[in-house]
Scaffold this active site. Sequence first.
Site, PDB file in Angstrom:
ATOM      1  N   SER A 107       0.821  -1.212   0.000  1.00  0.00           N
ATOM      2  CA  SER A 107       0.000   0.000   0.000  1.00  0.00           C
ATOM      3  C   SER A 107       0.853   1.259   0.000  1.00  0.00           C
ATOM      4  CB  SER A 107      -0.932   0.002   1.210  1.00  0.00           C
ATOM      5  OG  SER A 107      -0.195  -0.224   2.389  1.00  0.00           O
ATOM      6  N   HIS A 130      -2.021  -2.804  -6.480  1.00  0.00           N
ATOM      7  CA  HIS A 130      -2.591  -2.511  -5.167  1.00  0.00           C
ATOM      8  C   HIS A 130      -4.113  -2.668  -5.197  1.00  0.00           C
ATOM      9  CE1 HIS A 130      -3.214   0.635  -1.740  1.00  0.00           C
ATOM     10  NE2 HIS A 130      -3.254  -0.591  -1.283  1.00  0.00           N
ATOM     11  N   GLU A 142      -4.776  -0.152  -8.203  1.00  0.00           N
ATOM     12  CA  GLU A 142      -3.816   0.932  -8.416  1.00  0.00           C
ATOM     13  C   GLU A 142      -2.551   0.263  -8.967  1.00  0.00           C
ATOM     14  OE1 GLU A 142      -2.810   2.850  -4.680  1.00  0.00           O
ATOM     15  OE2 GLU A 142      -2.871   4.803  -5.648  1.00  0.00           O
ATOM     16  N   ASN A 180      -3.610   6.312  -1.093  1.00  0.00           N
ATOM     17  CA  ASN A 180      -3.239   6.578   0.297  1.00  0.00           C
ATOM     18  C   ASN A 180      -2.650   7.970   0.487  1.00  0.00           C
ATOM     19  OD1 ASN A 180      -4.189   4.353   1.726  1.00  0.00           O
ATOM     20  ND2 ASN A 180      -2.559   3.085   0.896  1.00  0.00           N
TER      21      ASN A 180
HETATM   22  N1  CAA Z   1     -16.136  -9.997   0.911  1.00  0.00           N
HETATM   23  C1  CAA Z   1     -17.051 -10.083  -0.078  1.00  0.00           C
HETATM   24  N2  CAA Z   1     -18.147  -9.264  -0.152  1.00  0.00           N
HETATM   25  C2  CAA Z   1     -18.329  -8.382   0.849  1.00  0.00           C
HETATM   26  C3  CAA Z   1     -17.419  -8.248   1.926  1.00  0.00           C
HETATM   27  C4  CAA Z   1     -16.290  -9.109   1.924  1.00  0.00           C
HETATM   28  N3  CAA Z   1     -15.370  -9.043   2.892  1.00  0.00           N
HETATM   29  N4  CAA Z   1     -17.870  -7.256   2.738  1.00  0.00           N
HETATM   30  C5  CAA Z   1     -18.989  -6.790   2.200  1.00  0.00           C
HETATM   31  N5  CAA Z   1     -19.266  -7.462   1.056  1.00  0.00           N
HETATM   32  C6  CAA Z   1     -20.389  -7.225   0.138  1.00  0.00           C
HETATM   33  C7  CAA Z   1     -21.678  -7.691   0.736  1.00  0.00           C
HETATM   34  O1  CAA Z   1     -21.900  -9.048   0.438  1.00  0.00           O
HETATM   35  C8  CAA Z   1     -22.691  -6.784   0.058  1.00  0.00           C
HETATM   36  O2  CAA Z   1     -22.979  -7.272  -1.235  1.00  0.00           O
HETATM   37  P1  CAA Z   1     -24.466  -7.055  -1.888  1.00  0.00           P
HETATM   38  O3  CAA Z   1     -24.760  -5.587  -1.826  1.00  0.00           O
HETATM   39  O4  CAA Z   1     -24.324  -7.560  -3.296  1.00  0.00           O
HETATM   40  O5  CAA Z   1     -25.376  -7.875  -1.053  1.00  0.00           O
HETATM   41  C9  CAA Z   1     -21.930  -5.470  -0.142  1.00  0.00           C
HETATM   42  O6  CAA Z   1     -20.546  -5.815  -0.043  1.00  0.00           O
HETATM   43  C10 CAA Z   1     -22.272  -4.481   0.945  1.00  0.00           C
HETATM   44  O7  CAA Z   1     -22.002  -5.107   2.206  1.00  0.00           O
HETATM   45  P2  CAA Z   1     -22.903  -4.908   3.494  1.00  0.00           P
HETATM   46  O8  CAA Z   1     -24.330  -4.673   3.112  1.00  0.00           O
HETATM   47  O9  CAA Z   1     -22.599  -6.013   4.451  1.00  0.00           O
HETATM   48  O10 CAA Z   1     -22.286  -3.643   4.209  1.00  0.00           O
HETATM   49  P3  CAA Z   1     -22.158  -2.175   3.702  1.00  0.00           P
HETATM   50  O11 CAA Z   1     -23.230  -1.768   2.762  1.00  0.00           O
HETATM   51  O12 CAA Z   1     -21.994  -1.426   4.974  1.00  0.00           O
HETATM   52  O13 CAA Z   1     -20.788  -2.170   2.885  1.00  0.00           O
HETATM   53  C11 CAA Z   1     -18.470  -2.036   2.672  1.00  0.00           C
HETATM   54  C12 CAA Z   1     -19.602  -2.646   3.449  1.00  0.00           C
HETATM   55  C13 CAA Z   1     -18.475  -2.574   1.234  1.00  0.00           C
HETATM   56  C14 CAA Z   1     -17.171  -2.455   3.365  1.00  0.00           C
HETATM   57  C15 CAA Z   1     -18.671  -0.466   2.631  1.00  0.00           C
HETATM   58  O14 CAA Z   1     -18.831   0.014   3.938  1.00  0.00           O
HETATM   59  C16 CAA Z   1     -17.513   0.258   1.998  1.00  0.00           C
HETATM   60  O15 CAA Z   1     -17.403   0.346   0.785  1.00  0.00           O
HETATM   61  N6  CAA Z   1     -16.627   0.819   2.856  1.00  0.00           N
HETATM   62  C17 CAA Z   1     -15.425   1.518   2.387  1.00  0.00           C
HETATM   63  C18 CAA Z   1     -14.380   0.513   2.053  1.00  0.00           C
HETATM   64  C19 CAA Z   1     -13.116   1.169   1.612  1.00  0.00           C
HETATM   65  O16 CAA Z   1     -12.951   2.379   1.545  1.00  0.00           O
HETATM   66  N7  CAA Z   1     -12.138   0.307   1.296  1.00  0.00           N
HETATM   67  C20 CAA Z   1     -10.826   0.756   0.923  1.00  0.00           C
HETATM   68  C21 CAA Z   1      -9.947   0.780   2.133  1.00  0.00           C
HETATM   69  S1  CAA Z   1      -8.310   1.338   1.767  1.00  0.00           S
HETATM   70  C22 CAA Z   1      -7.517  -0.084   1.267  1.00  0.00           C
HETATM   71  O17 CAA Z   1      -8.021  -1.162   1.262  1.00  0.00           O
HETATM   72  C23 CAA Z   1      -6.137   0.058   0.792  1.00  0.00           C
HETATM   73  C24 CAA Z   1      -5.101   0.538   1.663  1.00  0.00           C
HETATM   74  O18 CAA Z   1      -3.963   0.550   1.201  1.00  0.00           O
HETATM   75  C25 CAA Z   1      -5.296   1.040   3.037  1.00  0.00           C
END
Ligand code: CAA
Length: 276
Positions: A107, A130, A142, A180
Amino acid sequence: MGHGIGQVFAAAGYEVTLYEPDLARAEAGRARIGASLERAVTKGKITADQRHEQLERVGVAASLADAARNADLVVEAVFEDEQVKQALFAEVASHAPESAILASNTSSISITRLAAALPAERRARFVGMHFFSPVPVMPLIELIRGAETSDEAEQSVRDIAAELGKQVIVSRDRPGFIVNRVLMPFLGESMRAYEEGLGSAEDIDTGARIGLNHPMGPLELADFIGLDVCLHIMEVLHEGFGDPRFAAPPVLRQLVDAGHLGQKSGRGFHTYPRDK
Ligand code: CAA
């Protein structure tokens, strides 16, 4: 993130081999893919037959040599330690075919410095790839070009990303890359606002969720990413740019020192399951 990466490749029809130094951990990764696919069946997104086919494409290897021997692409997703990653890539290079693309899911660590651990003739086919959590849900990759990454390697990763259904953005090899670089100051400023009592953790998060239409508030997102991971990325940014706006807030260091790492430890800026 390794199992999530394995899952999206298997879903796109690739044969996947998971490798961990401890075979039981690789098997646990495969089981997590099985559980995730099971949820997809329950939700009607895939059929039970498709789950079976996708899981069949995921194997585990007892040695790195076995995992890398016939690989077209190796995606490394170990924890963020430059020396550990370099040592791993040096070993991968001794087993993988000359034609293989070697990619790091780092990352924030420099792709050029990681490539330096490889024999010179391997560096053109080394890239940053990434992914974002949760990998099956987040449609971005990325792509980071190191100093010696070739146009051909970039194109191969673009083609693979298209097969995975992921959109690509390309970043130069600078600390934190693109996402990031813009995310961490936002998370850091949110933590400083919390620390000075500007608002409660709940209100800071609600502000971003409702006022900015973000899926998660910044403190909740930091907990989701892992506070140790956020701290490490902020340190890389701070050291790389020498700019105080990237410095990690004291509250973040204190939580990490106390072992409160966010969702994975049950406590961070919030407690889990959520204390709503
Ligand atoms: N694996 C597979 N599918 C998943 C999952 C997982 N771990 N977590 C959630 N999902 C799916 C669910 O099955 C659901 O699918 P459907 O809509 O088709 O039914 C969908 O995602 C939404 O999930 P939920 O309804 O349970 O929960 P939510 O609506 O609150 O969404 C979330 C959860 C997708 C995590 C959402 O909150 C989100 O997009 N959050 C932001 C995530 C983000 O910013 N990620 C990037 C982080 S930075 C990074 O990763 C890189 C780094 O270098 C730091």
